[in-house]
Write a protein that holds these residues in place. Structure first.
Motif, mmCIF file in Angstrom:
data_model
loop_
_atom_site.group_PDB
_atom_site.id
_atom_site.type_symbol
_atom_site.label_atom_id
_atom_site.label_comp_id
_atom_site.label_asym_id
_atom_site.label_seq_id
_atom_site.Cartn_x
_atom_site.Cartn_y
_atom_site.Cartn_z
ATOM 1 N N SER A 44 -40.456 -30.425 0.251
ATOM 2 C CA SER A 44 -39.226 -31.132 -0.117
ATOM 3 C C SER A 44 -38.815 -30.880 -1.558
ATOM 4 C CB SER A 44 -39.412 -32.634 0.125
ATOM 5 O OG SER A 44 -39.561 -32.888 1.507
ATOM 6 N N THR A 45 -39.780 -30.809 -2.467
ATOM 7 C CA THR A 45 -39.454 -30.559 -3.874
ATOM 8 C C THR A 45 -38.807 -29.181 -4.032
ATOM 9 O OG1 THR A 45 -41.374 -31.884 -4.498
ATOM 10 C CG2 THR A 45 -40.376 -30.535 -6.207
ATOM 11 N N ILE A 46 -39.346 -28.176 -3.355
ATOM 12 C CA ILE A 46 -38.803 -26.811 -3.429
ATOM 13 C C ILE A 46 -37.382 -26.773 -2.882
ATOM 14 C CG2 ILE A 46 -39.133 -24.423 -2.693
ATOM 15 C CD1 ILE A 46 -41.268 -25.481 -4.641
ATOM 16 N N MET A 47 -37.149 -27.422 -1.759
ATOM 17 C CA MET A 47 -35.815 -27.406 -1.154
ATOM 18 C C MET A 47 -34.819 -28.162 -2.013
ATOM 19 S SD MET A 47 -34.503 -25.924 1.397
ATOM 20 C CE MET A 47 -32.722 -25.750 1.322
ATOM 21 N N LEU B 5 -34.849 -28.476 -5.336
ATOM 22 C CA LEU B 5 -34.514 -27.635 -6.497
ATOM 23 C C LEU B 5 -33.686 -26.425 -6.075
ATOM 24 C CD1 LEU B 5 -37.950 -27.800 -8.341
ATOM 25 C CD2 LEU B 5 -35.810 -28.840 -9.090
ATOM 26 N N CYS B 6 -33.935 -25.907 -4.885
ATOM 27 C CA CYS B 6 -33.134 -24.792 -4.378
ATOM 28 C C CYS B 6 -31.684 -25.226 -4.178
ATOM 29 C CB CYS B 6 -33.721 -24.281 -3.072
ATOM 30 S SG CYS B 6 -32.757 -22.987 -2.277
ATOM 31 N N LEU B 7 -31.470 -26.390 -3.573
ATOM 32 C CA LEU B 7 -30.109 -26.899 -3.385
ATOM 33 C C LEU B 7 -29.434 -27.194 -4.717
ATOM 34 C CD1 LEU B 7 -30.656 -29.304 -0.345
ATOM 35 C CD2 LEU B 7 -29.279 -27.224 -0.360
ATOM 36 N N ARG B 8 -30.197 -27.655 -5.690
ATOM 37 C CA ARG B 8 -29.642 -27.897 -7.022
ATOM 38 C C ARG B 8 -29.146 -26.580 -7.640
ATOM 39 N NH1 ARG B 8 -30.514 -31.590 -11.401
ATOM 40 N NH2 ARG B 8 -32.014 -32.794 -10.199
ATOM 41 N N PHE B 9 -29.983 -25.541 -7.529
ATOM 42 C CA PHE B 9 -29.587 -24.236 -8.055
ATOM 43 C C PHE B 9 -28.329 -23.719 -7.361
ATOM 44 C CE2 PHE B 9 -29.641 -19.714 -7.005
ATOM 45 C CZ PHE B 9 -29.441 -19.159 -8.260
ATOM 46 N N LEU B 10 -28.318 -23.770 -6.027
ATOM 47 C CA LEU B 10 -27.187 -23.235 -5.268
ATOM 48 C C LEU B 10 -25.894 -23.990 -5.574
ATOM 49 C CD1 LEU B 10 -28.930 -22.691 -1.802
ATOM 50 C CD2 LEU B 10 -28.262 -20.916 -3.431
ATOM 51 N N SER C 202 -41.914 -20.542 0.022
ATOM 52 C CA SER C 202 -41.373 -20.983 -1.267
ATOM 53 C C SER C 202 -41.105 -19.786 -2.180
ATOM 54 C CB SER C 202 -42.348 -21.953 -1.941
ATOM 55 O OG SER C 202 -42.628 -23.056 -1.096
ATOM 56 N N LEU C 203 -42.031 -18.827 -2.191
ATOM 57 C CA LEU C 203 -41.839 -17.622 -3.008
ATOM 58 C C LEU C 203 -40.631 -16.816 -2.520
ATOM 59 C CD1 LEU C 203 -45.578 -16.543 -3.228
ATOM 60 C CD2 LEU C 203 -44.195 -17.304 -5.157
ATOM 61 N N THR C 204 -40.442 -16.769 -1.223
ATOM 62 C CA THR C 204 -39.289 -16.058 -0.660
ATOM 63 C C THR C 204 -37.978 -16.704 -1.098
ATOM 64 O OG1 THR C 204 -40.627 -15.453 1.261
ATOM 65 C CG2 THR C 204 -38.250 -15.245 1.488
ATOM 66 N N ILE C 205 -37.940 -18.027 -1.112
ATOM 67 C CA ILE C 205 -36.724 -18.739 -1.537
ATOM 68 C C ILE C 205 -36.393 -18.426 -2.986
ATOM 69 C CG2 ILE C 205 -35.821 -21.052 -2.025
ATOM 70 C CD1 ILE C 205 -37.192 -21.989 0.544
#
Length: 775
Positions: free
Chosen positions: A647-650, A652-657, A691-694
């Motif tokens: 959940s933490t990775i997703m 931060l990914c949505l924040r970046f996008l 996570s690394l792929t994202i």
């Protein structure tokens, strides 16, 4: 008046004598008054009350002696709401229990009977919801946990019944037209308890990887157990399962998966079990009928002393689970004490380890339950019942013959116990008989069980078991999802247990999350409005699974709808909830510190299970295959299978996008740095590669292809590499596909064409085939 005679009460009621057959000191005396009234002396009604008390006490004693028989008649199903309600209102009198030094300690380890029944219901409900939500396989929970025992070190056993094949025991049972592949059970006279599976209609087997498991012989086409196991491991190499008997286990052996087949017919070898004489009237006729109507399971493993890949073991795991569910509490205590003695005492002797297994102990208890009246299994007789179990085992070990409970001609000691090693076990069992059970239990068993495990409240143990078990998807398509959702709502209306109601709420919330991702967002504005409204409703209910995962899907929805600022507000809330003291769901084992933090956080009175989960737990975000809620940039990751992301990775990914699409480059770069730092802290290997792929995809969006390739390379080097990472890598560097087929994982290889040293990766053949076909 003339002709009228006054009648007295004596004449009206005829009370001349009382036919009173009770024991009394004085006989009742009746006197008549002048006005016709009657006076009773020596209080005959008082005497009858005393006699009633005597009879009532005798009745209570008879009832106590036949208590289990009465309970079995009143509650034939021990996991029913009626029996749970009975246990809630029934306070057992333990003043008559002998040798109370063992039972209280056992109760702390095993739990009360209510805890056992709740565990059984947990697995039954889980199987029910999973099987309602899909039609590609049948999910069956088995093993000691599903039977109701939660002893230290217990793993989760799951049987996956493949529905591509139909198994019959007689050609007369063929129904036309034959829609699925048909397998005929051929009994092997030399190996009772095992059977061959002959393919009847060869053209009906449409699954390519299952067809590879077939072997042509002179007598026909048979299914190989060895080829099936090897095919399953090769088919999913990134899961890192290894063969553990007939099961596939993860590397920590927290979970065992047994891929098997089901026959709806009761096997011919076990016909005698249905009709044999049972002096103890256990199991009941209704339970026998239920067991026979289910049939049996065929497991891909042959006999220990004979190497034949065509033989499959006939398993009665479901029948054994039904039998264990009918056990009384005393029988469960005997079973648990036998398992504890085996693990912590018997196996510690030289040469004794692995000679006995818990299945032998359960078989002994089954046979004993048929021979000993069910009312003898009382807490006051607990030690005697346990000794009877030891005597039963000793008699088998002397003869080196352990009869299977369903097929007695099948000796389960073959290949394990014989005349060369049976004396070891006989000496150990004699030591247990000669010494005080209490001394051995306290000296060897309790010392090896952590005190914290015994001090943990049973309700907390049950909740943590639920956190481990309830994993995976509940449905495979939207129609089955709505069907399952409706069924669980109907089930909750008649549910009495608060724990079961909490589990139902959690399952419903997960279903809402899944259904929301299966609803497409059409281009038509009117249809789009209806779809968005429906998704909103499901996502609101989906936030009730835990503290964050439902809100991340909500943020994904707003991101897909290009409402980036709203998505950022939700992500800020999610990040405020992602604190270190949150408990992660679906973890194989939990530390005592984690349990203590959870208990402190949920110590408020009258909190339901679902409220506790929303307050103190978090889980990984799960995207379904071709999810409509996943960002466009990540859709390649869900083209062919679902995706599970921390959940933490997703977040931060949505924040970046979101910042990237708002053209806020500085904030996007800061969010990417935070994402990279978070990925470095991902310790669970099966999520690390994703996570690394994202991170690689995010770097691609910024135009840094070199950095992105480095992240993909690191993801491929991971122990449990993501299959989709390889596809992404090939998309960036087409020549990689030719290069990587050669070397071993992480091997440094010299490339003569460029004169450079590079790293090669082992890519399984199944990955190469799939990626080639799909491209």
């Amino acid at each position: 008046m003339h002709g009228i005679k006054k009648k007295t009460y004596w004449e009206i009621y005829g009370m001349k004598c009382f036919p009173y057959k009770g024991k009394r000191k004085y006989s009742p005396c009746i006197n008549q008054m002048f006005d016709g009234g009657i006076v009773l002396k020596n209080d005959v009604f008082g005497l009858s009350i005393r006699q009633f008390e005597r009879e009532f006490k005798n009745c209570l004693e008879r009832r106590r002696q036949n208590e289990q028989t009465i309970i079995n008649i009143r509650f034939p199903v021990k996991t029913s709401n009626e029996y749970i309600e009975y246990l809630e209102t029934f306070n057992e009198d333990r003043s008559h229990i002998a040798d109370q030094s063992i039972i209280p300690s056992l109760r702390k380890i095993l739990g009360s009977e209510m805890d056992i029944r709740e565990r059984q219901r947990l697995f039954l409900q889980h199987d029910l919801t999973v099987n309602l939500g899909n039609d590609s396989y049948e999910h069956i929970s088995s093993g000691s946990l599903a039977e109701g025992l939660d002893l230290p070190g217990s793993d989760i056993d799951i049987m996956v019944v493949m529905t591509e094949f139909q198994v019959i025991k007689n050609m007369k049972h063929i129904h036309f037209p034959m829609e699925s592949a048909l397998l005929l059970m051929e009994v092997d006279a030399l190996h009772p308890g095992f059977s061959k599976l002959k393919l009847v209609n060869e053209g009906a087997c449409k699954n390519d990887y299952l067809r590879k498991c077939l072997i042509q012989t002179i007598n026909g086409t048979y299914w190989s157990n060895k080829l099936l196991m090897s095919t399953l491991t090769k088919r999913n190499p990134f899961l890192h399962f290894h063969m553990h008997g007939p099961c596939l286990s993860d590397k920590h052996e927290y979970q065992d998966l047994a891929f098997c087949l089901r026959s709806h017919d009761w096997p011919c070898q076990a016909e005698q079990w249905i009709y044999r004489h049972r002096s103890a009237l256990w199991p009941s006729s209704s339970l026998i009928e239920k067991i026979v109507s289910y049939g049996c399971i065929l497991v891909p493993i042959g006999p220990k002393n004979y190497d034949n890949e065509l033989l499959w073991r006939v398993s009665f795991s479901v029948a054994e689970k039904y039998l264990c569910h009918s056990f009384s509490y005393t029988q469960f205590l005997c079973y648990s004490l036998l398992k504890l003695f085996l693990k912590h005492y018997i196996n510690n002797f030289k040469g004794a380890k692995d000679l006995l297994c818990s299945y032998f102990l359960k078989t002994a208890l089954f046979w004993l339950s048929e021979e000993v009246p069910v009312d003898q299994f009382r807490l006051s007789n607990f030690i005697d019942c346990f000794v009877l179990c030891l005597d039963k085992l000793s008699s088998w070990i002397k003869l080196c013959y352990c009869p299977n409970y369903f097929i007695p001609v099948h000796n389960m000691f073959i290949g394990k116990i014989d005349q060369s090693n049976n004396y070891i076990l006989l000496n150990i069992l004699n030591k247990i008989r000669q010494n005080t059970l209490c001394f051995i239990f306290n000296q060897f068993v309790l010392t090896q069980i952590s005190a914290s495990n015994m001090m943990t409240e049973s309700s907390v143990k049950l909740e943590f078991l639920c956190f481990k078990v309830y994993n995976g998807n509940c449905t495979s398509n939207i129609d089955q999802g709505y069907k399952t959702l409706h069924f669980i709502k109907e089930l909750s209306t008649s549910e009495q247990s608060q724990f079961s109601l909490g589990m139902n709420d959690y399952t419903q919330a997960k279903l809402h999350q899944t259904i929301a991702q299966m609803i497409n967002l059409p281009c038509n504005s009117k249809k789009n409005y209806v779809s968005r409204k429906s998704i909103h409703r499901h996502l609101q209910e989906g936030t009730k699974t835990d503290a964050v995962s439902g809100w991340i899907l909500y943020a994904s929805f707003y991101y897909v709808c290009k409402q980036y600022k709203t998505a950022l507000k939700i992500i800020d809330y999610v990040m405020s909830r992602c604190t270190p003291d949150m408990l992660f769901l679906n973890v194989a084992s939990y530390s005592e510190t984690t349990k203590k933090q959870y208990k402190q956080k949920t110590s408020r009175i009258n909190m339901t299970l679902n409220e506790k989960m929303r307050l103190a737990t978090t889980r990984n975000t799960q995207y379904e295959t071709r999810s409509s809620l996943i960002p466009q940039e990540l859709q390649d990751l869900v083209k062919f299978e679902g995706l599970t992301v921390p959940s933490t990775i997703m977040s931060l990914c949505l924040r970046f996008l979101s910042f990237f699409h708002l053209n806020n480059t500085e904030s996007a770069q800061n969010a990417l740095k935070c994402l990279q730092l978070a990925v470095e802290n991902v310790r669970i290997t099966k999520y690390r590669s994703v996570s690394l792929t994202i991170v690689g995809i995010c770097n691609e969006l910024l135009g840094d292809n070199k950095e992105a390739e480095d992240w993909y390379d690191e993801a491929l080097l991971d122990e449990e590499m993501c299959k989709l990472t390889y596809i992404k890598k090939v998309g960036m560097s087409p020549d990689t596909k030719v290069f990587v087929v050669g070397g071993k994982l992480g091997e440094t290889v010299y490339d003569p064409s460029t004169g450079q040293t590079k790293i090669s990766f082992t890519i399984p053949a199944s990955m190469l085939e799939d990626s080639t076909d799909r491209s």
